[in-house]
Motif scaffolding. Structure first.
Motif, PDB file in Angstrom:
ATOM      1  N   PRO A 177     111.537  48.415  37.974  1.00 21.27           N
ATOM      2  CA  PRO A 177     111.061  49.608  37.274  1.00 21.27           C
ATOM      3  C   PRO A 177     110.067  50.399  38.112  1.00 21.27           C
ATOM      4  CG  PRO A 177     110.122  47.625  36.305  1.00 21.27           C
ATOM      5  CD  PRO A 177     111.105  47.177  37.345  1.00 21.27           C
ATOM      6  N   SER A 178     109.954  51.655  37.815  1.00 20.93           N
ATOM      7  CA  SER A 178     109.000  52.511  38.517  1.00 20.93           C
ATOM      8  C   SER A 178     107.594  52.281  37.946  1.00 20.93           C
ATOM      9  CB  SER A 178     109.379  53.975  38.330  1.00 20.93           C
ATOM     10  OG  SER A 178     109.135  54.363  36.986  1.00 20.93           O
ATOM     11  N   PRO A 179     106.560  52.682  38.700  1.00 21.01           N
ATOM     12  CA  PRO A 179     105.210  52.607  38.145  1.00 21.01           C
ATOM     13  C   PRO A 179     105.099  53.402  36.840  1.00 21.01           C
ATOM     14  CG  PRO A 179     105.097  52.984  40.497  1.00 21.01           C
ATOM     15  CD  PRO A 179     106.544  53.103  40.108  1.00 21.01           C
ATOM     16  N   VAL A 180     105.778  54.525  36.765  1.00 12.98           N
ATOM     17  CA  VAL A 180     105.743  55.344  35.545  1.00 12.98           C
ATOM     18  C   VAL A 180     106.251  54.533  34.355  1.00 12.98           C
ATOM     19  CG1 VAL A 180     106.781  57.351  34.395  1.00 12.98           C
ATOM     20  CG2 VAL A 180     105.895  57.558  36.737  1.00 12.98           C
ATOM     21  N   ASP A 181     107.397  53.862  34.525  1.00  7.10           N
ATOM     22  CA  ASP A 181     107.960  53.070  33.435  1.00  7.10           C
ATOM     23  C   ASP A 181     107.034  51.918  33.036  1.00  7.10           C
ATOM     24  OD1 ASP A 181     110.212  54.688  33.344  1.00  7.10           O
ATOM     25  OD2 ASP A 181     111.372  53.376  34.678  1.00  7.10           O
ATOM     26  N   THR A 217     102.302  41.203  34.728  1.00  5.95           N
ATOM     27  CA  THR A 217     103.331  41.711  35.639  1.00  5.95           C
ATOM     28  C   THR A 217     102.657  42.426  36.793  1.00  5.95           C
ATOM     29  OG1 THR A 217     104.832  42.048  33.773  1.00  5.95           O
ATOM     30  CG2 THR A 217     105.348  43.227  35.806  1.00  5.95           C
ATOM     31  N   VAL A 218     103.177  42.215  38.002  1.00  4.63           N
ATOM     32  CA  VAL A 218     102.665  42.913  39.186  1.00  4.63           C
ATOM     33  C   VAL A 218     103.819  43.636  39.861  1.00  4.63           C
ATOM     34  CG1 VAL A 218     101.619  42.649  41.483  1.00  4.63           C
ATOM     35  CG2 VAL A 218     100.770  41.282  39.555  1.00  4.63           C
ATOM     36  N   LEU A 219     103.576  44.895  40.164  1.00  6.69           N
ATOM     37  CA  LEU A 219     104.517  45.690  40.942  1.00  6.69           C
ATOM     38  C   LEU A 219     103.861  45.996  42.277  1.00  6.69           C
ATOM     39  CD1 LEU A 219     107.186  47.351  41.095  1.00  6.69           C
ATOM     40  CD2 LEU A 219     105.803  49.316  40.377  1.00  6.69           C
ATOM     41  N   PHE A 220     104.391  45.383  43.350  1.00 10.91           N
ATOM     42  CA  PHE A 220     103.884  45.664  44.689  1.00 10.91           C
ATOM     43  C   PHE A 220     104.558  46.919  45.216  1.00 10.91           C
ATOM     44  CE2 PHE A 220     103.247  41.004  44.544  1.00 10.91           C
ATOM     45  CZ  PHE A 220     101.892  40.974  44.840  1.00 10.91           C
ATOM     46  N   GLY A 252     110.539  49.563  49.428  1.00 10.15           N
ATOM     47  CA  GLY A 252     109.995  50.209  48.246  1.00 10.15           C
ATOM     48  C   GLY A 252     109.075  49.377  47.389  1.00 10.15           C
ATOM     49  N   LYS A 253     109.637  48.723  46.385  1.00  5.30           N
ATOM     50  CA  LYS A 253     108.832  48.030  45.382  1.00  5.30           C
ATOM     51  C   LYS A 253     109.327  46.596  45.208  1.00  5.30           C
ATOM     52  CE  LYS A 253     110.421  50.955  42.600  1.00  5.30           C
ATOM     53  NZ  LYS A 253     111.003  51.917  41.774  1.00  5.30           N
ATOM     54  N   GLU A 254     108.427  45.783  44.680  1.00  4.45           N
ATOM     55  CA  GLU A 254     108.752  44.379  44.412  1.00  4.45           C
ATOM     56  C   GLU A 254     108.024  43.973  43.128  1.00  4.45           C
ATOM     57  OE1 GLU A 254     107.734  40.092  46.537  1.00  4.45           O
ATOM     58  OE2 GLU A 254     107.395  41.951  47.637  1.00  4.45           O
TER      59      GLU A 254
END
Length: 172
Positions: free
Chosen positions: A6-10, A124-127, A140-142
């Motif tokens: 998911p995106s940071p926005v989501d 939850t962590v989004l790198f 991109g993201k993890e």
């Protein structure tokens, strides 16, 4: 089957209690139109930033009680990009974010993750992965919910936040 990250926005939109953003680079996407407008002194273009969708999202989630914090760990003297962030932070604060700055020299003994990240609800962590030039990396993201990784990120963020200086008090 591959699950999309998911995106940071989501993630921020779905936060129930907290959304914390840890930033540790001295420069990001120098191709960003807002940075370019700021750099070129085009204040009329730059002022439009106050109505951008990100700030609307922050207003939305903070209005329902989500605490949004951003910790920026920075080298001093600050880079041109950090000066841009500093000078444009007021719109984020007006939208409801709390922002602190932590000089890098005061973070040497903190256990921090290797990459910038969003920490959502302490679960939850989004790198975010960037190239050496500060552009978004092809990776991109993890996303992770691994308890040990989440704990490292939460502990690092909290420790840095305690040492951080509120935007209103920090001087560059």
């Amino acid at each position: 089957m591959t699950t999309a990250v998911p995106s940071p926005v989501d993630l921020v939109r779905g936060a129930r209690h907290t959304a914390y953003h840890l930033e540790m680079r001295d420069g990001y996407m120098r191709s960003d139109p807002w940075f370019v407008a700021w750099r070129e002194g085009r204040s009329e273009d730059f002022q439009q930033r106050k109505t951008r969708p990100w700030l609307d999202l922050i207003r939305e989630v903070t209005a329902r009680g989500v605490e949004v914090r951003r910790l920026r760990i920075v080298s001093e003297p600050v880079s041109e990009y950090i000066r841009f962030e500093y000078e444009t932070t007021a719109s984020n604060i007006e939208a409801g974010e709390r922002i602190r700055w932590l000089p890098r020299r005061r973070a040497s003994d903190l256990a921090l993750p290797g990459n910038d990240c969003w920490i959502i609800d302490g679960e939850t962590v989004l790198f975010n992965h960037f190239t050496g030039e500060g552009e978004v990396s092809p990776e991109g993201k993890e996303l992770t919910t691994d308890p040990a990784v989440v704990k490292l990120c939460v502990t690092g963020f909290d420790s840095g936040w305690e040492r951080g200086i509120d935007h209103e008090e920090y001087r560059i």
